[in-house]
Design an enzyme around this catalytic site. Structure first.
Site, PDB file in Angstrom:
ATOM      1  N   LYS A 178     -62.244 -70.489 -93.752  1.00 50.55           N
ATOM      2  CA  LYS A 178     -61.037 -69.910 -94.372  1.00 50.55           C
ATOM      3  C   LYS A 178     -59.831 -70.226 -93.493  1.00 50.55           C
ATOM      4  O   LYS A 178     -59.631 -69.608 -92.448  1.00 50.55           O
ATOM      5  CB  LYS A 178     -61.160 -68.386 -94.504  1.00 50.55           C
ATOM      6  CG  LYS A 178     -60.038 -67.823 -95.359  1.00 50.55           C
ATOM      7  CD  LYS A 178     -59.652 -66.410 -95.016  1.00 50.55           C
ATOM      8  CE  LYS A 178     -58.571 -66.276 -93.998  1.00 50.55           C
ATOM      9  NZ  LYS A 178     -57.249 -66.859 -94.328  1.00 50.55           N
ATOM     10  N   GLY A 231     -56.936 -65.526 -83.780  1.00 51.53           N
ATOM     11  CA  GLY A 231     -55.846 -64.807 -84.426  1.00 51.53           C
ATOM     12  C   GLY A 231     -55.266 -63.774 -83.485  1.00 51.53           C
ATOM     13  O   GLY A 231     -55.445 -63.855 -82.258  1.00 51.53           O
ATOM     14  N   SER A 232     -54.608 -62.790 -84.062  1.00 54.98           N
ATOM     15  CA  SER A 232     -53.943 -61.783 -83.236  1.00 54.98           C
ATOM     16  C   SER A 232     -54.954 -60.741 -82.746  1.00 54.98           C
ATOM     17  O   SER A 232     -56.049 -60.602 -83.298  1.00 54.98           O
ATOM     18  CB  SER A 232     -52.867 -61.090 -84.061  1.00 54.98           C
ATOM     19  OG  SER A 232     -53.486 -60.430 -85.143  1.00 54.98           O
ATOM     20  N   GLY A 236     -58.394 -59.209 -84.505  1.00 56.22           N
ATOM     21  CA  GLY A 236     -59.657 -59.259 -83.757  1.00 56.22           C
ATOM     22  C   GLY A 236     -60.349 -57.909 -83.722  1.00 56.22           C
ATOM     23  O   GLY A 236     -61.562 -57.800 -83.953  1.00 56.22           O
ATOM     24  N   GLU A 253     -60.808 -65.310 -80.263  1.00 57.94           N
ATOM     25  CA  GLU A 253     -59.776 -65.927 -79.402  1.00 57.94           C
ATOM     26  C   GLU A 253     -58.454 -65.328 -79.851  1.00 57.94           C
ATOM     27  O   GLU A 253     -57.980 -65.645 -80.942  1.00 57.94           O
ATOM     28  CB  GLU A 253     -59.744 -67.451 -79.593  1.00 57.94           C
ATOM     29  CG  GLU A 253     -61.012 -68.166 -79.184  1.00 57.94           C
ATOM     30  CD  GLU A 253     -61.231 -68.168 -77.689  1.00 57.94           C
ATOM     31  OE1 GLU A 253     -60.273 -67.939 -76.928  1.00 57.94           O
ATOM     32  OE2 GLU A 253     -62.390 -68.379 -77.283  1.00 57.94           O
ATOM     33  N   CYS A 287     -50.704 -69.708 -78.336  1.00 53.51           N
ATOM     34  CA  CYS A 287     -51.318 -68.583 -77.632  1.00 53.51           C
ATOM     35  C   CYS A 287     -51.134 -68.751 -76.128  1.00 53.51           C
ATOM     36  O   CYS A 287     -51.128 -67.780 -75.383  1.00 53.51           O
ATOM     37  CB  CYS A 287     -52.792 -68.477 -77.988  1.00 53.51           C
ATOM     38  SG  CYS A 287     -53.656 -70.032 -77.756  1.00 53.51           S
ATOM     39  N   GLU A 388     -46.831 -59.532 -77.207  1.00 52.03           N
ATOM     40  CA  GLU A 388     -46.774 -60.922 -77.665  1.00 52.03           C
ATOM     41  C   GLU A 388     -45.721 -61.042 -78.773  1.00 52.03           C
ATOM     42  O   GLU A 388     -45.853 -60.436 -79.830  1.00 52.03           O
ATOM     43  CB  GLU A 388     -48.140 -61.370 -78.196  1.00 52.03           C
ATOM     44  CG  GLU A 388     -48.177 -62.856 -78.493  1.00 52.03           C
ATOM     45  CD  GLU A 388     -49.522 -63.325 -79.043  1.00 52.03           C
ATOM     46  OE1 GLU A 388     -50.075 -62.634 -79.922  1.00 52.03           O
ATOM     47  OE2 GLU A 388     -49.997 -64.397 -78.615  1.00 52.03           O
TER      48      GLU A 388
HETATM   49  P1  NAD Z   1     -53.626 -63.446 -87.691  1.00 52.56           P
HETATM   50  O1  NAD Z   1     -54.450 -62.527 -86.874  1.00 52.56           O
HETATM   51  O2  NAD Z   1     -52.579 -62.851 -88.552  1.00 52.56           O
HETATM   52  O3  NAD Z   1     -54.543 -64.330 -88.653  1.00 52.56           O
HETATM   53  C1  NAD Z   1     -55.581 -65.137 -88.172  1.00 52.56           C
HETATM   54  C2  NAD Z   1     -56.570 -65.402 -89.303  1.00 52.56           C
HETATM   55  O4  NAD Z   1     -57.273 -64.179 -89.577  1.00 52.56           O
HETATM   56  C3  NAD Z   1     -55.919 -65.819 -90.631  1.00 52.56           C
HETATM   57  O5  NAD Z   1     -56.709 -66.799 -91.263  1.00 52.56           O
HETATM   58  C4  NAD Z   1     -55.920 -64.517 -91.409  1.00 52.56           C
HETATM   59  O6  NAD Z   1     -55.885 -64.715 -92.826  1.00 52.56           O
HETATM   60  C5  NAD Z   1     -57.229 -63.905 -90.971  1.00 52.56           C
HETATM   61  N1  NAD Z   1     -57.355 -62.445 -91.145  1.00 52.56           N
HETATM   62  C6  NAD Z   1     -56.373 -61.520 -91.117  1.00 52.56           C
HETATM   63  N2  NAD Z   1     -56.880 -60.293 -91.309  1.00 52.56           N
HETATM   64  C7  NAD Z   1     -58.218 -60.438 -91.456  1.00 52.56           C
HETATM   65  C8  NAD Z   1     -59.298 -59.527 -91.671  1.00 52.56           C
HETATM   66  N3  NAD Z   1     -59.106 -58.216 -91.789  1.00 52.56           N
HETATM   67  N4  NAD Z   1     -60.554 -60.017 -91.764  1.00 52.56           N
HETATM   68  C9  NAD Z   1     -60.776 -61.344 -91.626  1.00 52.56           C
HETATM   69  N5  NAD Z   1     -59.795 -62.241 -91.444  1.00 52.56           N
HETATM   70  C10 NAD Z   1     -58.522 -61.802 -91.351  1.00 52.56           C
HETATM   71  O7  NAD Z   1     -52.984 -64.506 -86.661  1.00 52.56           O
HETATM   72  P2  NAD Z   1     -51.947 -65.663 -86.944  1.00 52.56           P
HETATM   73  O8  NAD Z   1     -50.595 -65.079 -87.146  1.00 52.56           O
HETATM   74  O9  NAD Z   1     -52.466 -66.598 -87.970  1.00 52.56           O
HETATM   75  O10 NAD Z   1     -51.982 -66.438 -85.529  1.00 52.56           O
HETATM   76  C11 NAD Z   1     -51.252 -66.018 -84.422  1.00 52.56           C
HETATM   77  C12 NAD Z   1     -52.125 -65.277 -83.424  1.00 52.56           C
HETATM   78  O11 NAD Z   1     -53.226 -66.098 -83.063  1.00 52.56           O
HETATM   79  C13 NAD Z   1     -51.399 -64.977 -82.122  1.00 52.56           C
HETATM   80  O12 NAD Z   1     -51.736 -63.680 -81.696  1.00 52.56           O
HETATM   81  C14 NAD Z   1     -51.955 -66.023 -81.165  1.00 52.56           C
HETATM   82  O13 NAD Z   1     -51.897 -65.674 -79.801  1.00 52.56           O
HETATM   83  C15 NAD Z   1     -53.360 -66.136 -81.642  1.00 52.56           C
HETATM   84  N6  NAD Z   1     -53.954 -67.402 -81.205  1.00 52.56           N
HETATM   85  C16 NAD Z   1     -54.903 -67.359 -80.221  1.00 52.56           C
HETATM   86  C17 NAD Z   1     -55.466 -68.538 -79.749  1.00 52.56           C
HETATM   87  C18 NAD Z   1     -56.528 -68.508 -78.685  1.00 52.56           C
HETATM   88  O14 NAD Z   1     -57.237 -69.504 -78.573  1.00 52.56           O
HETATM   89  N7  NAD Z   1     -56.683 -67.444 -77.920  1.00 52.56           N
HETATM   90  C19 NAD Z   1     -55.051 -69.758 -80.287  1.00 52.56           C
HETATM   91  C20 NAD Z   1     -54.069 -69.758 -81.290  1.00 52.56           C
HETATM   92  C21 NAD Z   1     -53.531 -68.573 -81.749  1.00 52.56           C
END
Ligand code: NAD
Length: 503
Positions: A178, A231-232, A236, A253, A287, A388
């Protein structure tokens, strides 16, 4: 914007291109100029269930394909990525907004990862150990786990899927992917190329849609034993909670609040280059972006002046123009969030040295652009130094000595990347030891990871797993220990080992 002639995309389930069961759709639009990129299926639980069934069926055959053959398929995929590099780079500048060089780097990372993991097909090493008993052999082997739910963010729309899908496949798992709702076209191209490389039907499936509908069902689906999410932090935590009942393997991550330390003995112009690249590359939406600079008080004024001067010279614009230094941020919500933190910073008493405004002059008004922003006089506990922001906003913090610099760098909830500029080798080694982060750079900014070392963070950045390198395989395999007794008699471990000369 009119959508006539805009490409309509579908989900890829069991080797077939299909619409969402509901027939609903959503649009992907460019953050750079509002152009419509494509129309995508707005999927739901039914679509996820079909994809999981297809992946579970395909798993029974895929797990038996010899790993070197699975690896060869990744080599073919890597080659297709090489051939499609310019096309994907251009698409990324439109759909995600990254500038040309960085978009090319994103694709290159996927190429590197696919070649690297292709090679794992001939390694996937386990261990052999001697037995405490005679005529007995033993070893550990990596076993695939099953259907992997892959959930990715928008900020590395080609690289991050490769960090997850390449090791998942070479290990013998199948995938339901996804991608983020802001970058579905890039996720789709990734899967189209895997299909072209010859991945069998059902081994990789893509289901488009939001986190609440598609992601959530994937996380809760009983036949998905592993979820890998980037993701955020908030997402997580929610995913981990939702997966608890199923006792799933969760690989997270998450966010960062990374700092660059500049000591009194640093080479200032080198540090300056590292800071500019780490803070404003990808418009601060990495990130591993540096959002804090912790600088020795004796160099503070000089460094602050230089950073401001350089930040003001950066050119904002569309990523496909190679003259552009800083592209847009991903969407209106991101723009609003970034701007709100600028107000928070001023309210907390930090000094706005430059930026702090939405850039909307001329064509910039068609997209989501924010001026590179620098705050001075920031205290370590201010919200702008703790949370962040995920945008081009940098906080400068003055410190008295090395111990305080390390303390401030560590004084956050995240632990992803860290950096120190110093010419003192002893100081560099102490920093390597004491900085609480998954990654430490010496005399380089906070970004620049390569695919063959582990990638990930400590504390709230994750849950102890790593991507990339051989460490990634631990997410996508289970260890099995195998004992082969060829003595022809019952030998009881810990009881019949009478050969041992007990001291
Ligand atoms: P996000 O958490 O909003 O979304 C990430 C993914 O999770 C998306 O595909 C989203 O649709 C999905 N998602 C959201 N809610 C969900 C749920 N309840 N159940 C399952 N899936 C769900 O993050 P974003 O805005 O897309 O990305 C930015 C964040 O990602 C920042 O916090 C950044 O630091 C982090 N990030 C971390 C790394 C790393 O390797 N540590 C790398 C890149 C980005």
């Amino acid at each position: 914007m009119a959508t006539t002639g805009v490409r309509e995309y579908q989900n890829f389930i069991g080797g077939e291109w299909v619409d969402a069961a509901s027939g609903e759709t959503f649009e992907s639009t460019s953050p750079a100029d509002g152009e419509t990129i494509g129309i995508f299926p707005k999927s739901g639980a039914d679509d996820v269930d079909r994809a999981v069934t297809a992946a579970a069926t395909a798993y029974e055959e895929w797990r038996l394909v010899p790993a070197p053959k699975r690896g060869e398929l990744l080599f073919r995929f890597a080659q297709l990525l090489v051939e499609a590099k310019d096309e994907l780079t251009e698409l990324m500048t439109h759909e995600m907004g990254k500038v040309w060089a960085e978009a090319g780097g994103d694709v290159q990372e996927a190429i590197d990862m696919s070649y690297y993991m292709g090679g794992e097909g001939r390694r996937l090493f386990g261990q052999t150990t001697p037995s405490e008993l005679r005529d007995k052999f033993q070893m550990s082997v990596r076993m695939p786990i099953g259907v992997i739910g892959v959930i990715t963010p928008w900020n590395f729309p080609i690289a991050i899927p490769s960090w997850k899908i390449a090791p998942a496949l070479v290990s013998g798992n199948t995938v339901v992917f996804k991608p983020a709702r802001d970058t579905p076209a890039l996720g789709q191209r990734f899967v189209e190329l895997l299909d072209e490389a010859g991945v069998p039907k059902g081994v990789v499936n893509i289901v488009h849609g939001g986190g609440g509908a598609v992601g959530d069902r994937l996380v809760k689906h009983p036949d998905v034993p592993v979820i890998t999410l980037t993701g955020s932090r908030e997402t997580g935590v929610e995913v981990m909670r939702n997966a608890a009942d199923g006792l799933k393997h969760i690989h997270l991550e998450l966010g960062g609040k990374n700092a660059i330390i500049v000591m009194d003995d640093a080479e200032l112009d080198l540090a300056l280059d590292g800071i500019l690249w780490s803070a404003f590359g990808t418009s601060g939406q990495r990130c591993t972006a540096a959002s804090r600079v912790i600088v020795h008080q004796s160099r503070y004024d000089e460094l602050a002046g230089k950073i401001v001067q350089r930040a003001e010279s950066l050119r904002l614009g569309v990523g496909w123009d190679e003259e552009t230094d800083v592209g847009p941020v991903i969407n209106q919500a991101a723009l609003d969030k970034i701007h709100s933190y600028v107000e928070i910073g001023q309210g907390e008493g930090a000094e706005l040295l430059t930026g702090g405004e939405i850039a909307s002059d001329g064509d910039l008004g068609k997209g989501f652009y924010y001026r590179p922003t620098v705050f001075g006089g920031v205290k370590p506990d201010m919200r702008i130094a703790q949370e962040e922001i995920f945008g081009p906003v940098l906080s400068l913090i003055s410190v008295e000595d090395e111990a305080e610099a390390i303390r401030v760098s560590n004084g956050i909830r995240y632990g992803l990347s860290s950096s120190i500029f110093t010419r003192d080798v002893n100081r560099a080694f102490r920093a390597m030891r004491d900085l609480e982060a998954g990654i430490t750079y010496i005399n380089a900014g906070t970004i620049g990871a390569e695919v063959h070392l582990p990638f990930g963070g400590t504390k709230d950045t994750g849950n102890g797993h790593r991507e990339a390198g051989q460490a990634a395989l631990d997410v996508f395999t289970e260890w099995k220990s195998v004992y082969v007794d060829y003595s022809g008699t019952l030998q009881r471990a810990q009881i019949d080992n009478t050969d041992a000369a007990t001291p």
